[in-house]
Enzyme design. Sequence first.
Site, PDB file in Angstrom:
ATOM      1  N   LYS A 492     -62.137  30.027  55.732  1.00 51.88           N
ATOM      2  CA  LYS A 492     -61.250  31.027  55.131  1.00 51.88           C
ATOM      3  C   LYS A 492     -61.645  32.425  55.618  1.00 51.88           C
ATOM      4  O   LYS A 492     -62.715  32.622  56.190  1.00 51.88           O
ATOM      5  CB  LYS A 492     -61.309  30.950  53.613  1.00 51.88           C
ATOM      6  CG  LYS A 492     -62.673  31.236  53.008  1.00 51.88           C
ATOM      7  CD  LYS A 492     -62.635  31.099  51.494  1.00 51.88           C
ATOM      8  CE  LYS A 492     -64.001  31.397  50.884  1.00 51.88           C
ATOM      9  NZ  LYS A 492     -63.990  31.330  49.422  1.00 51.88           N
ATOM     10  N   TYR A 716     -66.176  64.954  60.537  1.00 50.79           N
ATOM     11  CA  TYR A 716     -65.385  65.523  59.448  1.00 50.79           C
ATOM     12  C   TYR A 716     -66.268  66.130  58.355  1.00 50.79           C
ATOM     13  O   TYR A 716     -67.363  65.650  58.063  1.00 50.79           O
ATOM     14  CB  TYR A 716     -64.509  64.435  58.808  1.00 50.79           C
ATOM     15  CG  TYR A 716     -63.279  64.069  59.614  1.00 50.79           C
ATOM     16  CD1 TYR A 716     -62.292  65.005  59.884  1.00 50.79           C
ATOM     17  CD2 TYR A 716     -63.110  62.774  60.083  1.00 50.79           C
ATOM     18  CE1 TYR A 716     -61.168  64.660  60.608  1.00 50.79           C
ATOM     19  CE2 TYR A 716     -61.986  62.409  60.799  1.00 50.79           C
ATOM     20  CZ  TYR A 716     -61.015  63.357  61.065  1.00 50.79           C
ATOM     21  OH  TYR A 716     -59.910  63.021  61.780  1.00 50.79           O
TER      22      TYR A 716
END
Length: 821
Positions: A492, A716
């Site tokens: 999965k 940033y």
Amino acid sequence: MSSSIENIEKVLGAKRFGDRSAQIDWILTDSRSLCFPEETLFFALKTKRNDGHKYLPELYERGVRNFVVGDLPADMQSFQDANFLQLANPLKGLQRLAEKHREQFQIPVIGITGSNGKTIVKEWLYQLLSPDRVVTRSPRSYNSQIGVPLSVWLMNEHTELAIFEAGISEMGEMEALQSIIKPTVGILTNIGGAHQENFFSLQDKCMEKLTLFKDCDVIVYDGDNELISSCVTKSLFTSREIAWSKKDNERPLFIESVQKGEHATTIKYRYLGMPNEFSIPFIDDASIENSLHCLAVALYMMVPPEQITERMARLEQIAMRLEVKEGKNGCVLINDSYNSDLASLDIALDFMSRRSDDKGKKRTLILSDMLETGQSSKLLYRQVAELVHSRGVEKMIGVGEEIRTAAARFEIEKYFFRTTEELLESDLLAGLRDEVILIKGSRAFHFDRISDRLELKVHETILEINLNALIDNLNYYRSKLKPETKMVCMVKASAYGAGSYEIAKTLQDHRVDYLAVAVADEGSDLRKAGITCSIMIMNPELTAFKTMFDYKLEPEVYSFHLLNELIKAAEKEGVTNFPIHIKLDTGMHRLGFAPEEIPELIDRLKKQTAVIPRSVFSHLVGSDGAQFDSFTRRQIEMFEAASGCLQEAFQHKILRHICNTAGIERYPGAQFDMVRLGIGLYGIDPFTNRIIHNVSTLKTTILQIHEVPKEETVGYSRKGRLERDSRIAAIPIGYADGLNRHLGNGRAYCLVNGQKAPYVGNICMDVCMIDVTDIDCKEGDKAVIFGDDLPVTVLSEILETIPYEILTSVSNRVKRVYYQD
């Protein structure tokens, strides 16, 4: 109905090799459908494209011990405890077994044949007749020389009525199907041009199909169809006929009027002189015709007219071939690439033209050459063009040499391509906007590539997957199991980020018993990629039942609501004995039936035939922590008691499993019948957090190196303030790729040429910066985010999370590269 291998040997007249005692409940011809190996008899069939004999070793490894073969295996010593029934023709043997099985039943059996509508008529008859009796019917479209005997084998002591489809593609095939089905009620839906190349004329085809009805008590057909009426007369049947008619009021079933509304159709009729009416929630011509066949049978079966009216109004759409999906750029896709002939094109175009939700959108048809019609191209495409124009198609995209030659017949905006590949390589598909697009193609053109088209992803960041390490981990945990213990491998979340297909293929090659994914789409993608072994769906969604049925994906069932909805969907689709996996809640308190609900669960399961429990399992809460050992032992005890009650209620073997990766290592006495291997497969011991064999390495490339003076900032919000003159490298990986923002600002590092390079400043969406001041490196050199020398567990500990989160966070836009060292 169960049968001994000795009885089957006698019925088939086979030469037997092996003396193992066995009771057979399940007949198998497709190895992908294996569910109950202990009670299965596999028929090794040879077809034009495949040979079932090559799957014998795989099936033996998965527990099958009974086989019908044409040729014995060369290495018989490898099948020491197996039974082989040898026949010159295993297919004939399969048909013979079904024929003898059918002879045990003296009940009404409805046989349906025709060019279109067989499955819809079968399913609507089920909806109309099943409230009053136990009905066995063909699963989906099992109507072939192989599908019919598999369908008939499903009849059991509870069956009060059977409904079977019969399909043929050439002369001489129907006689065998008639001997197997032996219908007492026959329905001929219609006659069209599908597979016409194997018939001299439509009359020949009609006469061949009517062979199914030679011993019927009654035959139902459209009395206004001159071809069918003529052929029925020539067949000299002695059976009763219910030839319904809209024109001849002398017919026993006369259709007085058909009134179409916006969403429903009202039909007035007279049967044996008595007037009545009913409505169906459909307005297309095909549904109206199908409902009239059903009406005739229901009247013959003496269903009261008022019940017919009530049930007709509640008929449900049969999920079959026309799939409506949301497309890019405001488009709606109608996918009907199951087959391509004139009759089905007419139905699909009619469907498209009646979609009221899509008014205002341009109607576009993508159509391939029509194969196996038996008609001349000139006549065929003249008729196609007439259909296209009459249904209001505004844009035509044709694929194939034949349809290209008929381009002049289509007097609308049009584009033609020799091959599907040529269309895909063009820019045309990218320019489709605000259109209803019908995708209609013969299978040979692989039009699924059009509907499922993927964009090529180019990225300088890659995730390397070591397949040898994966297998080493598999074998490490296998070494801790008893030889008979089965294994489920978790793939999965794209195999914990490693990429589900390649991992699944490798595990399949190494003979794991089950794969497990979270949702049905993951499973269907594996099936489309060629994965054939059993697949378990751990988090089934109510909207994905059709996908599970179509691709043989076995769902976990954890509540009565889910169970009831699944049963309802299976019955609607014509699915029986669909394997499910029952989840018990023994302490996780996330999902699952409580142990005290087991009696009610058993009662619900026994009152239906749509689904059947293949396994029962639970989930350990703290098997990876010694402090939880007493709780874990209580869970195991609770599971053993509850699962034992479920097993005692059923005769077939129900697999029991509770151990996860940590449980395999720490609780060898709780292996039961099967275990589930998850994070350990990918190289991480959940108990110690050590790396067993590293499977995944995330790496990228230095794009650029800057000389940045001290006191400057990087990134940033000016978070990365430099305390010295530095060399700062930019690498193309960011939080959109799965690199957690909380690793920035010096909290973690990657490796450049084997040395630690701390992250500087905030991690951006697509890029981050690292300090390489003390590292001898250049642009183009590699940076390792995690791998052999920088375990993923280092990052998970910094983030105070688990390795699962790191692995599964790697974005799909990161290219996966697989290798064996």
